[in-house]
Design a protein around this motif. Structure first.
Motif, PDB file in Angstrom:
ATOM      1  N   PRO A  26      20.547  24.178  19.841  1.00 60.28           N
ATOM      2  CA  PRO A  26      21.036  25.061  18.761  1.00 60.28           C
ATOM      3  C   PRO A  26      21.470  26.422  19.297  1.00 60.28           C
ATOM      4  O   PRO A  26      20.901  26.932  20.269  1.00 60.28           O
ATOM      5  N   LYS A  27      22.492  27.003  18.657  1.00 60.28           N
ATOM      6  CA  LYS A  27      23.011  28.319  19.030  1.00 60.28           C
ATOM      7  C   LYS A  27      22.913  29.238  17.818  1.00 60.28           C
ATOM      8  O   LYS A  27      23.622  29.027  16.829  1.00 60.28           O
ATOM      9  N   ASP A  28      22.040  30.216  17.907  1.00 59.27           N
ATOM     10  CA  ASP A  28      21.807  31.144  16.800  1.00 59.27           C
ATOM     11  C   ASP A  28      21.443  30.366  15.530  1.00 59.27           C
ATOM     12  O   ASP A  28      21.941  30.654  14.444  1.00 59.27           O
ATOM     13  N   PHE A  29      20.601  29.335  15.715  1.00 64.35           N
ATOM     14  CA  PHE A  29      20.122  28.486  14.627  1.00 64.35           C
ATOM     15  C   PHE A  29      21.253  27.754  13.915  1.00 64.35           C
ATOM     16  O   PHE A  29      21.125  27.376  12.755  1.00 64.35           O
ATOM     17  N   GLU A  30      22.358  27.590  14.627  1.00 65.72           N
ATOM     18  CA  GLU A  30      23.482  26.770  14.162  1.00 65.72           C
ATOM     19  C   GLU A  30      23.541  25.516  15.033  1.00 65.72           C
ATOM     20  O   GLU A  30      23.174  25.554  16.222  1.00 65.72           O
TER      21      GLU A  30
END
Length: 611
Positions: free
Chosen positions: A71-75
Motif C-alpha cells: 500500500p502507498k499512503d493507505f491506497e
C-alpha cells in the motif's frame, strides 16, 4: 474486428482505482482511509445513495486497500497479485453477490458456511452484496448472527439505493455511509477531463446538457457521453448533441416566454405543432418549461443568474428575459404549468390540453400592483395623488407599520390649571412644518362663505374649539362625496384633539395606509372649516380601543388642554345628529372596514354582495 472486441465503455475504462480518484464523495473516502490508517476498520459497512455515484467502486477500492501487499499512503498499489486479482474479478477473498438473484435463505446459508474459512492471499475475506435490500426477510434473519459476531478475518459491505427497505436489525449492526448525488459542476468537469484525455472536442453547452441529462449520476453521464460520441465522432457540438439525444432546445422555451409577453396565441399553436412534428414528449416539454420559468423567477428575485445552471450565453439571455415579467406573472405561470403537468397525464388528448394551456398563458394579462391601480383610479377621479400612492412609498409605509411602535407619553404638570395632562412624544419628525394646501371644490353655503371671509385666520386653535366643532365638521365633510367618510366610523378611526393638532388612531395597517393617502384632503378640509392650520398625525392604535359597544358611553369631564374622540362635547346635547345619521353610523359599524374604505374611495352608497 479486433478493435471492436477490445472496446471498453467509458464507465468501466475510467472507473476509479484509488480513493483519491473517486469524484464527489470525499467525505466517505477520507473516513475509510483514516479507518485503515488507525486500524479501526468496521466489520460491516452499508453504502447507500443514488445510482451511479460510486458505491460498488468504493467497496472494491476498500477491498484492495485492505488486502494490498504494497500500500502507498493507505491506497492500493493496483500492481500486486492481490490487487490485480480483485480488479480482474477472480479473487477468492473478495466475493461480490447480487442481492436480487441470491436472496433466499439457502444462499445466505452457503455464505455462512464459506465465511468461516480464512482468506487465501490477503488479510481479509470480504463479501460485497449489491442491492442488499432485495434480500428476503428470512435471509436477513439468517444473516444476523454472522453479522453481529463475525470471524476476525471477515468483512461485509452492503450497497443499496433504498436503505429504508433494510431492516433496522441489520442497520444497527453496520456503519452507514450515505453517498450524495453528484453536482452538475462535478459531472461537467469530469466529462470534460475524459474528453480532453481522449483527444476530443466538446463545447460548454454540450457538457451542461450531458450533465443535466445524467440527473446526478456519474455513470449515466459517461453512458450518455458514449452515445453522443458514437453519433458525433470526436468533435461534439450542441446542435448535433440535441439531435443525438432528442432533447428539447432551450431556444424552444425562450420562444414560449416571448409569445407570452407579446400576447401572441397564434405563435403558441405553431410551437405546439413544431413540438409534435419533432416527436418531443409533452411531459418533457412541460418539465422544461417549469425549469425555464423557475430560472426567470430566480433572476427576478435575486437580480443575479448565479442560481441557474447553464452556459454563459444563456445566463445573459435569462437576465434580459426576466426584466419583461413581474414576480406575480412568473408565479402565476408556474402554477398554471404545474397544474397542466398533473392533469395531462390522464388526458385522452394530451396535445389539445397542451395547446389550451399555452394559448391561455399567451392570453393572460399582466398583473398590476394594487397600489398602482388605486393611484390610477384616484387620478382619473380627480382625487389628489401623493408620493405615498407609489408602490415604493407603500413598501416603506408597511415597514414602518410592521414595527408596531407604541406611543410613549410624557406627563407635564400645569400649576395654573392644576391638571395633569398627557401629551404624546413625537415618534417621527414631520416632513414639513408648513404645508402647501391643495385647492378643493367643497360645497359651502353663502352664510358660511361670508363668515369665513370676515373672520381673521387664526394662527393657533385650542383643543376645546376643535372638539366642539368636530361633529359639525364630520356632518359636513365626512361623506363619500369628499372621500372622508372613514373619519365618522369609530370602529376604524378615533381622533384625539390637541391645540392646533389632531392625532388619529386607526384600527389596522390597511386603514392607516388609506388614511395616510387622504392626509392632505383632511388638512385642507380642516383649514377651510376652522379657519386655522391644524396638523394631523395618523398612528396605529391598540385594538382594545376599537371594541364596539351597544350603548353610548357616558360623557366625561372636559380636560383643559386636550379632549378625546370618545367624550361628549358641550354642544352635543343640543342637537347631536338626526335619526338618519344614527342609522347610517349603525350600518357602518356592521360593515367590514374594507367595505367602508371601498365605498369611500369610489363614492358608492352601498356595495352589493353577490350571493
Amino acid at each position: 474486428m479486433q478493435s471492436e472486441n477490445n472496446f471498453i465503455v467509458t464507465a468501466r475504462k475510467w472507473r476509479p482505482l484509488k480513493f483519491g480518484d473517486v469524484v464527489g464523495q470525499s467525505h466517505i473516502t477520507v473516513t475509510l482511509k483514516n479507518a485503515i490508517q488507525t486500524g479501526r476498520v468496521h466489520h460491516a459497512y452499508l453504502f447507500s445513495g443514488p445510482r451511479g455515484v460510486g458505491k460498488t467502486t468504493t467497496a472494491r477500492i476498500l477491498a484492495r486497500a485492505l488486502n494490498c501487499s504494497n500500500p502507498k499512503d493507505f491506497e492500493p498499489c493496483n500492481e500486486c497479485l492481490s490487487c490485480i486479482s480483485i480488479i480482474e474479478g477472480r479473487s477468492l477473498d473478495v466475493i461480490e453477490i447480487d442481492g436480487a438473484s441470491n436472496n433466499s435463505v439457502d444462499d445466505v446459508r452457503k455464505l455462512r458456511e464459506n465465511a468461516k474459512y480464512p482468506p487465501v492471499n490477503g488479510k481479509y475475506k470480504m463479501y460485497i452484496i449489491d442491492e442488499v435490500h432485495m434480500l428476503s426477510t428470512s435471509a436477513f434473519n439468517a444473516l444476523l448472527k454472522t453479522l453481529e459476531e463475525p470471524p476476525p478475518h471477515l468483512l461485509f459491505v452492503f450497497a443499496t439505493t433504498e436503505p429504508h427497505k433494510v431492516p433496522a436489525t441489520i442497520l444497527s449492526r453496520c456503519q452507514r455511509h450515505s453517498f450524495k448525488r453528484m453536482e452538475l459542476e462535478t459531472i461537467k468537469k469530469h466529462i470534460e477531463f475524459i474528453a480532453k484525455s481522449e483527444g476530443m472536442e466538446i463545447d460548454e453547452e454540450s457538457l451542461i446538457a450531458i450533465s443535466k441529462k445524467a440527473d446526478g449520476s456519474m455513470r449515466d453521464a459517461q453512458s450518455i457521453f458514449d452515445q453522443v460520441r458514437a453519433f458525433c465522432g470526436d468533435k461534439i457540438n450542441y446542435d448535433t448533441l440535441l439531435e443525438a439525444l432528442h432533447l428539447v432546445d432551450l431556444d424552444f422555451f425562450f420562444r414560449i416566454s416571448k409569445a407570452i409577453y407579446e400576447h401572441n396565441p397564434e405563435e403558441m399553436l405553431e410551437i405546439v405543432k413544431e413540438a409534435v412534428n419533432k416527436g418531443y414528449d409533452i411531459q418533457e416539454c412541460l418539465g422544461g418549461m417549469v425549469e425555464h420559468f423557475r430560472n426567470l423567477l430566480t433572476v427576478k428575485l435575486t437580480n443575479s443568474s448565479k442560481l441557474i445552471e447553464g452556459s454563459t450565453a444563456y445566463l445573459k439571455k435569462y437576465e434580459e428575459e426576466a426584466s419583461k415579467f413581474t414576480k406575480a406573472d412568473l408565479l402565476r405561470l408556474l402554477n398554471l404549468i404545474t397544474s397542466t403537468e398533473q392533469s395531462i397525464r390522464f388526458a385522452p388528448q394530451p396535445r389539445i390540453k397542451f395547446e389550451v394551456a399555452l394559448v391561455q398563458m399567451a392570453s393572460l394579462d399582466s398583473l398590476l400592483d394594487i397600489s398602482e391601480l388605486l393611484q390610477e383610479i384616484r387620478s382619473l377621479k380627480g382625487l389628489p395623488v401623493s408620493k405615498q400612492d407609489t408602490p415604493k412609498a407603500n413598501k416603506e409605509a408597511e415597514k414602518k407599520t410592521d414595527r408596531k411602535e407604541e406611543v410613549n407619553y410624557k406627563t407635564t404638570d400645569d400649576s395654573d390649571s392644576k391638571a395633569v395632562v398627557s401629551e404624546p412624544l413625537e415618534i417621527e419628525k414631520q416632513e414639513s412644518e408648513s404645508i402647501n394646501l391643495p385647492t378643493y371644490d367643497f360645497e359651502v353655503s353663502d352664510a358660511e362663505e361670508t363668515k369665513s371671509d370676515n373672520n381673521v385666520i387664526l394662527d393657533t386653535i385650542s383643543a376645546d374649539k376643535i372638539s366642539d366643532g368636530w361633529e359639525e365638521f364630520l356632518e359636513k365633510y365626512a361623506n363619500s362625496d369628499n372621500g372622508l367618510s372613514m373619519l365618522s366610523n369609530k370602529n376604524l378611526v378615533l381622533p384625539t384633539f390637541y391645540d392646533s393638532e389632531i392625532i388619529f388612531e386607526v384600527v389596522s395597517n390597511f386603514a392607516l395606509e388609506n388614511l395616510e393617502k387622504k392626509r392632505l384632503s383632511i388638512i385642507s378640509a380642516l383649514y377651510e372649516f376652522y379657519g386655522a392650520e391644524i396638523k394631523c398625525k395618523i398612528l396605529l392604535g391598540p385594538p382594545d380601543k376599537f371594541e364596539t359597544h351597544e350603548e353610548e358611553e357616558a360623557p366625561k369631564e372636559n380636560i383643559p388642554s386636550k379632549t378625546t374622540g370618545k367624550k361628549t362635547s358641550n354642544k352635543e346635547n343640543k342637537e347631536k345628529t338626526s335619526k338618519s345619521s344614527l342609522n347610517k353610523n349603525k350600518s357602518n359599524e356592521n360593515k367590514h372596514p374594507i367595505e367602508n374604505l371601498l365605498e369611500d374611495l369610489f363614492g358608492a352608497k352601498e356595495i352589493q354582495r353577490k350571493m
